[in-house]
Design an enzyme around this catalytic site. Structure first.
Site, PDB file in Angstrom:
ATOM      1  N   CYS A 132     -18.589  -0.027  13.202  1.00 28.78           N
ATOM      2  CA  CYS A 132     -18.567  -0.079  11.756  1.00 28.78           C
ATOM      3  C   CYS A 132     -19.540   1.479  11.630  1.00 28.78           C
ATOM      4  CB  CYS A 132     -19.349  -1.207  11.479  1.00 28.78           C
ATOM      5  SG  CYS A 132     -19.105  -0.892   9.675  1.00 28.78           S
ATOM      6  N   ARG A 137       0.853  -1.194   0.107  1.00 29.28           N
ATOM      7  CA  ARG A 137      -0.041   0.250  -0.309  1.00 29.28           C
ATOM      8  C   ARG A 137       0.751   1.241   0.302  1.00 29.28           C
ATOM      9  NH1 ARG A 137      -3.855  -3.000  -1.906  1.00 29.28           N
ATOM     10  NH2 ARG A 137      -5.560  -3.344  -0.568  1.00 29.28           N
ATOM     11  N   GLN A 165      -4.754 -16.282  -3.351  1.00 31.96           N
ATOM     12  CA  GLN A 165      -5.672 -16.889  -2.558  1.00 31.96           C
ATOM     13  C   GLN A 165      -5.032 -17.065  -0.952  1.00 31.96           C
ATOM     14  OE1 GLN A 165      -8.170 -18.971  -4.168  1.00 31.96           O
ATOM     15  NE2 GLN A 165      -7.310 -18.653  -6.024  1.00 31.96           N
ATOM     16  N   TYR A 181     -10.163  -8.607 -12.737  1.00 28.07           N
ATOM     17  CA  TYR A 181      -9.579  -8.454 -11.097  1.00 28.07           C
ATOM     18  C   TYR A 181      -8.065  -7.749 -11.173  1.00 28.07           C
ATOM     19  CZ  TYR A 181      -8.495  -8.219  -6.061  1.00 28.07           C
ATOM     20  OH  TYR A 181      -7.337  -6.802  -4.883  1.00 28.07           O
ATOM     21  N   ASP A 193     -12.483  -7.612  -5.322  1.00 26.48           N
ATOM     22  CA  ASP A 193     -11.880  -8.882  -4.714  1.00 26.48           C
ATOM     23  C   ASP A 193     -13.179  -9.710  -4.028  1.00 26.48           C
ATOM     24  OD1 ASP A 193     -11.826  -7.061  -3.049  1.00 26.48           O
ATOM     25  OD2 ASP A 193      -9.868  -8.009  -2.493  1.00 26.48           O
ATOM     26  N   GLU A 246      -0.965  -8.631  -5.566  1.00 26.35           N
ATOM     27  CA  GLU A 246      -2.310  -9.153  -6.083  1.00 26.35           C
ATOM     28  C   GLU A 246      -2.078 -10.620  -5.898  1.00 26.35           C
ATOM     29  OE1 GLU A 246      -5.212  -7.141  -5.484  1.00 26.35           O
ATOM     30  OE2 GLU A 246      -4.421  -5.643  -4.874  1.00 26.35           O
TER      31      GLU A 246
HETATM   32 FE1  SF4 Z   1     -20.240  -5.017   7.463  1.00 28.39          FE
HETATM   33 FE2  SF4 Z   1     -21.318  -4.741   9.425  1.00 28.39          FE
HETATM   34 FE3  SF4 Z   1     -20.588  -2.490   8.734  1.00 28.39          FE
HETATM   35 FE4  SF4 Z   1     -22.539  -4.417   7.685  1.00 28.39          FE
HETATM   36  S1  SF4 Z   1     -22.072  -2.592   9.362  1.00 28.39           S
HETATM   37  S2  SF4 Z   1     -20.604  -3.113   6.273  1.00 28.39           S
HETATM   38  S3  SF4 Z   1     -21.872  -5.453   8.191  1.00 28.39           S
HETATM   39  S4  SF4 Z   1     -19.130  -3.792   9.555  1.00 28.39           S
END
Ligand code: SF4
Length: 338
Positions: free
Chosen positions: A181, A4, A21, A99, A117, A16
């Site tokens: 998140c 990166r 895998q 990809y 990916d 890449e």
């Molecule tokens: Fe992923 Fe959970 Fe964020 Fe939705 S809320 S994008 S499932 S980490």
């Protein structure tokens, strides 16, 4: 992650291919070693295939290394040793699909191609609760279309890298960190309270079962290996003499098989121990392997078939071998020269 920190298309390509895998934690060391050994397209192109496979051994999916080697030579021939800058030229190189071409052209040259990916498929399938299987063309097309429409045209490199890394660090396969998140408010998978139900996969095919019986022959400080030359797994890697059968077979059956008789040409042999057995899982194959250790007395006149290579047993480390054979050698506490 070192890949990166660069916009060198060669280094991005190597990363890449390694990560196709392989998990980041495992691929990292290989990336560092491989790019130290082959820092440029030129150095990769001028190496022999065997040298390239030596650096790759243990990573699996060896066609990736063979294709990279062929593509590096192609770059020398067709592009005067300069990594091509146009998407279609990158796509024309051996082993490079849509990809990888998208990843290289967007990260190295900021071209607006969405690199989709496994991480991107997962993140978008969850964000949009995509019900079509993403390993079938309809679901994949849906995800690719969304990725294209979300991508800011003035910075595709940052977008592609960010969404890939978001998938590997936050929206992970088994336990996404939904509580932390930043996309939680927009995520349909989360609002349905079942984020890990996405992405949906089509039914997996049963892996093909294969039965390998290897003979680790020891004779006067030497052993015998052979190169896999057929169009099959592990092409051009070395291994002990092999008898493959269509099912689980014991030594009695092997002793009567034509392949065994050809190998030992009537010499009375008895393996010293029960075989070491391993189950080795590949993406589409499940290999049941037995390794028989056979010690021939010094006086035995052994005339093996011509394709077998006689080497000193401590020279095994000089040859690229598949991980299955390495597992066996490690279990025998045989360092195979490494
Ligand atoms: Fe992923 Fe959970 Fe964020 Fe939705 S809320 S994008 S499932 S980490």
């Amino acid at each position: 992650m070192p890949w990166r920190e660069t916009s060198d298309p060669y280094l991005i390509w190597v990363s890449e291919v390694i990560l196709q895998q392989t998990r980041v934690a495992q691929g990292w060391d290989y990336y560092v070693r491989f790019t130290r050994r082959f820092p440029t397209v030129q150095s990769l192109a001028s190496a022999s295939e065997e040298e390239v496979l030596m650096e790759w051994q243990g990573l699996g999916y060896y066609s990736r290394a063979r294709n990279m080697h062929a593509a590096a030579r192609d770059i020398m021939d067709r592009f005067n040793g300069e990594f091509p800058t146009r998407y279609n030229d990158i796509l024309s190189l051996k082993g490079i699909g849509e990809y990888t071409a998208s990843a290289i052209s967007s990260i190295a040259f900021n071209e607006p191609h969405a690199a989709v990916d496994g991480n991107v498929l997962r993140v978008i399938a969850r964000l949009f609760a995509i019900a079509d299987p993403i390993d079938a063309s309809k679901g994949k097309k849906a995800v690719t279309g969304i990725a294209r429409s979300l991508m800011p045209l003035d910075n595709p490199a940052a977008f592609n890298q960010a969404i890939m890394d978001f998938g590997s660090l936050v929206c992970t396969p088994a336990q996404p960190k939904c509580d932390e998140c930043p996309l939680q408010d927009y995520c349909m998978g989360y609002s349905l309270k079942r984020p890990t139900d996405f992405p949906v996969s089509a039914k997996k095919k049963e892996p093909k079962k294969r039965y390998f019986h290897y003979f680790h022959i020891l004779h006067n400080g030497s052993t015998y290996i052979t190169r896999r030359v057929k169009q099959d797994i592990w092409k051009n890697l070395y291994e002990f003499p092999l008898v493959e059968t269509s099912g689980h077979e014991g030594l009695d059956h092997l002793l009567e098989s034509p392949a065994f008789k050809e190998l030992f040409a009537g010499i009375p042999i008895l393996p010293v121990d029960p075989p070491s057995t391993f189950k080795h899982v590949l993406s589409h194959q499940l290999i049941h392997a037995s390794f028989y250790r056979v010690v021939l007395s010094g006086k035995t006149a052994f005339n093996p078939p011509g394709e077998l290579l006689k080497i000193k047993r401590d020279q095994l480390g000089l040859y690229p071998i598949a991980r299955l054979t390495r597992k066996y050698l490690e279990s025998m506490d045989d360092s195979c020269g490494k």
